[in-house]
Write a protein that holds these residues in place. Structure first.
Motif, PDB file in Angstrom:
ATOM      1  N   HIS A 158       0.819  -1.210   0.000  1.00 27.38           N
ATOM      2  CA  HIS A 158       0.000   0.000   0.000  1.00 27.38           C
ATOM      3  C   HIS A 158       0.859   1.269   0.000  1.00 27.38           C
ATOM      4  N   PRO A 159       1.649   1.490  -1.042  1.00 26.44           N
ATOM      5  CA  PRO A 159       2.410   2.742  -1.111  1.00 26.44           C
ATOM      6  C   PRO A 159       1.461   3.929  -1.229  1.00 26.44           C
ATOM      7  N   TYR A 160       1.885   5.071  -0.731  1.00 26.67           N
ATOM      8  CA  TYR A 160       1.050   6.264  -0.830  1.00 26.67           C
ATOM      9  C   TYR A 160       1.940   7.464  -1.099  1.00 26.67           C
ATOM     10  N   GLY A 161       1.319   8.586  -1.347  1.00 27.84           N
ATOM     11  CA  GLY A 161       2.082   9.795  -1.616  1.00 27.84           C
ATOM     12  C   GLY A 161       2.862   9.702  -2.910  1.00 27.84           C
ATOM     13  N   ILE A 162       4.029  10.312  -2.906  1.00 22.84           N
ATOM     14  CA  ILE A 162       4.809  10.408  -4.137  1.00 22.84           C
ATOM     15  C   ILE A 162       5.266   9.041  -4.634  1.00 22.84           C
ATOM     16  N   LEU A 163       5.521   8.113  -3.723  1.00 22.33           N
ATOM     17  CA  LEU A 163       5.959   6.784  -4.163  1.00 22.33           C
ATOM     18  C   LEU A 163       4.824   6.007  -4.814  1.00 22.33           C
ATOM     19  N   LYS A 164       3.589   6.282  -4.445  1.00 20.85           N
ATOM     20  CA  LYS A 164       2.459   5.694  -5.166  1.00 20.85           C
ATOM     21  C   LYS A 164       2.431   6.217  -6.595  1.00 20.85           C
ATOM     22  N   GLY A 165       2.779   7.478  -6.758  1.00 24.07           N
ATOM     23  CA  GLY A 165       2.864   8.042  -8.099  1.00 24.07           C
ATOM     24  C   GLY A 165       3.902   7.340  -8.957  1.00 24.07           C
ATOM     25  N   VAL A 166       5.012   6.947  -8.332  1.00 19.33           N
ATOM     26  CA  VAL A 166       6.037   6.194  -9.047  1.00 19.33           C
ATOM     27  C   VAL A 166       5.481   4.846  -9.514  1.00 19.33           C
ATOM     28  N   VAL A 167       4.772   4.174  -8.628  1.00 17.94           N
ATOM     29  CA  VAL A 167       4.187   2.881  -8.968  1.00 17.94           C
ATOM     30  C   VAL A 167       3.127   3.042 -10.061  1.00 17.94           C
ATOM     31  N   ASP A 168       2.230   3.993  -9.899  1.00 16.99           N
ATOM     32  CA  ASP A 168       1.133   4.178 -10.843  1.00 16.99           C
ATOM     33  C   ASP A 168       1.634   4.537 -12.239  1.00 16.99           C
ATOM     34  N   SER A 169       2.770   5.205 -12.312  1.00 20.86           N
ATOM     35  CA  SER A 169       3.329   5.593 -13.613  1.00 20.86           C
ATOM     36  C   SER A 169       4.337   4.582 -14.154  1.00 20.86           C
ATOM     37  N   SER A 170       4.562   3.504 -13.391  1.00 21.42           N
ATOM     38  CA  SER A 170       5.526   2.462 -13.781  1.00 21.42           C
ATOM     39  C   SER A 170       6.909   3.051 -14.062  1.00 21.42           C
ATOM     40  N   SER A 171       7.377   3.873 -13.137  1.00 21.02           N
ATOM     41  CA  SER A 171       8.648   4.578 -13.318  1.00 21.02           C
ATOM     42  C   SER A 171       9.811   3.865 -12.635  1.00 21.02           C
ATOM     43  N   PHE A 172      11.007   4.066 -13.181  1.00 22.58           N
ATOM     44  CA  PHE A 172      12.277   3.649 -12.579  1.00 22.58           C
ATOM     45  C   PHE A 172      12.363   2.142 -12.330  1.00 22.58           C
ATOM     46  N   ARG A 173      11.859   1.352 -13.258  1.00 25.00           N
ATOM     47  CA  ARG A 173      11.940  -0.100 -13.140  1.00 25.00           C
ATOM     48  C   ARG A 173      13.312  -0.579 -13.610  1.00 25.00           C
ATOM     49  N   LYS A 174      13.955  -1.401 -12.814  1.00 25.63           N
ATOM     50  CA  LYS A 174      15.285  -1.919 -13.148  1.00 25.63           C
ATOM     51  C   LYS A 174      15.282  -2.550 -14.534  1.00 25.63           C
ATOM     52  N   GLY A 175      16.341  -2.257 -15.276  1.00 28.92           N
ATOM     53  CA  GLY A 175      16.505  -2.869 -16.581  1.00 28.92           C
ATOM     54  C   GLY A 175      15.767  -2.187 -17.703  1.00 28.92           C
ATOM     55  N   THR A 176      15.054  -1.103 -17.405  1.00 27.98           N
ATOM     56  CA  THR A 176      14.318  -0.398 -18.449  1.00 27.98           C
ATOM     57  C   THR A 176      15.058   0.869 -18.869  1.00 27.98           C
ATOM     58  N   TRP A 177      14.713   1.347 -20.052  1.00 27.22           N
ATOM     59  CA  TRP A 177      15.295   2.598 -20.550  1.00 27.22           C
ATOM     60  C   TRP A 177      15.006   3.740 -19.588  1.00 27.22           C
ATOM     61  N   GLY A 178      13.798   3.761 -19.027  1.00 31.26           N
ATOM     62  CA  GLY A 178      13.427   4.847 -18.136  1.00 31.26           C
ATOM     63  C   GLY A 178      14.295   4.951 -16.904  1.00 31.26           C
ATOM     64  N   ALA A 179      14.821   3.835 -16.432  1.00 34.02           N
ATOM     65  CA  ALA A 179      15.682   3.839 -15.240  1.00 34.02           C
ATOM     66  C   ALA A 179      17.138   4.133 -15.573  1.00 34.02           C
ATOM     67  N   ASP A 180      17.491   4.097 -16.861  1.00 31.51           N
ATOM     68  CA  ASP A 180      18.871   4.361 -17.268  1.00 31.51           C
ATOM     69  C   ASP A 180      19.210   5.833 -17.080  1.00 31.51           C
ATOM     70  N   PHE A 181      20.492   6.119 -16.887  1.00 31.98           N
ATOM     71  CA  PHE A 181      20.967   7.499 -16.854  1.00 31.98           C
ATOM     72  C   PHE A 181      20.761   8.143 -18.217  1.00 31.98           C
ATOM     73  N   VAL A 182      20.337   9.402 -18.223  1.00 37.08           N
ATOM     74  CA  VAL A 182      20.287  10.148 -19.465  1.00 37.08           C
ATOM     75  C   VAL A 182      21.713  10.257 -20.022  1.00 37.08           C
ATOM     76  N   ASP A 183      21.843  10.268 -21.343  1.00 34.04           N
ATOM     77  CA  ASP A 183      23.170  10.229 -21.965  1.00 34.04           C
ATOM     78  C   ASP A 183      24.092  11.329 -21.453  1.00 34.04           C
ATOM     79  N   GLU A 184      23.550  12.532 -21.266  1.00 31.80           N
ATOM     80  CA  GLU A 184      24.383  13.658 -20.851  1.00 31.80           C
ATOM     81  C   GLU A 184      24.968  13.494 -19.455  1.00 31.80           C
TER      82      GLU A 184
END
Length: 215
Positions: A74-100
């Motif tokens: 039951h995450p809540y607050g900003i971390l629920k937003g991370v879950v709901d948006s499927s952000s920062f999942r290991k092994g995904t492009w979204g979790a990778d460092f930006v090239d710069e």
């Protein structure tokens, strides 16, 4: 004020594609402030020049396993937003460092960040103490969340803390501005990146009591 680069670390928080890049799950939320401050280019310049001067460069990404088991049922607050948006999942492009802002040889990457503060649940304090770091400069996402949480902890741990006001971004101009104007001076020396680099290079900087530091 003068800083010894060998006793100084630049800690960059969550410069990952989900925040920084078109197509990132959270990029739309921070894009406006990123562009208004030019924060990505400023952060890139900061790490490049600080690295050349001999400072330690530390990257603090946040990542989660598939299904976000680290956050419980039951995450809540900003971390629920991370879950709901499927952000920062290991092994995904979204979790990778930006090239710069990809780590370069000699840089360090903090392990274990799962929450807001870059110290909590990570090896950051261990790394800083082990390298004899006294001064910590912070940039990244979000101005009023992970950067501010890390700033407060660094302050309470006794580090000499700088927040790089043009190397951070939030989800609104108002949240960004209020954090910098009201909160940052309580727990750090708020400076633009160019001023910080001048101090690091040994150039004379005039006292400014409104920022909470002096020569």
């Amino acid at each position: 004020m003068q800083l010894d680069p060998k006793k100084t670390a630049v800690v960059m928080i969550e410069f990952q594609n989900d925040f920084t890049s078109e197509g990132g799950t959270l990029h739309g939320a921070v894009k406006e402030v990123m562009e208004s401050t030019n924060m990505l280019s400023n952060a890139q310049e900061t790490v490049k020049k600080a690295r050349e001067l001999g400072a330690t460069i530390i990257h603090a990404p946040i990542t989660f396993a598939a299904g976000y088991p680290e956050l419980g049922d039951h995450p809540y607050g900003i971390l629920k937003g991370v879950v709901d948006s499927s952000s920062f999942r290991k092994g995904t492009w979204g979790a990778d460092f930006v090239d710069e802002m990809k780590p370069e040889e000699g840089d360090l990457v903090v392990e274990g960040k799962r929450g807001l503060c870059a110290f909590n649940s990570t090896n950051l304090d261990f790394v800083l103490r082990g390298r004899g770091i006294e001064n910590v400069a912070l940039g990244g996402f979000l101005t009023n969340c992970c950067v501010e949480s890390s700033m407060r902890t660094a302050y309470e741990k006794g580090f000499n803390v700088f927040t790089l006001t043009d190397c951070v971004a939030a989800t609104s101009e108002e949240e960004h501005r209020v954090a910098i104007e009201k909160d940052y001076p309580m727990f750090s020396h708020p400076v633009e990146h160019g001023e910080f680099l001048n101090i690091l290079a040994g150039e004379t900087v005039a006292a400014d009591s409104s920022r909470g530091y002096a020569d």
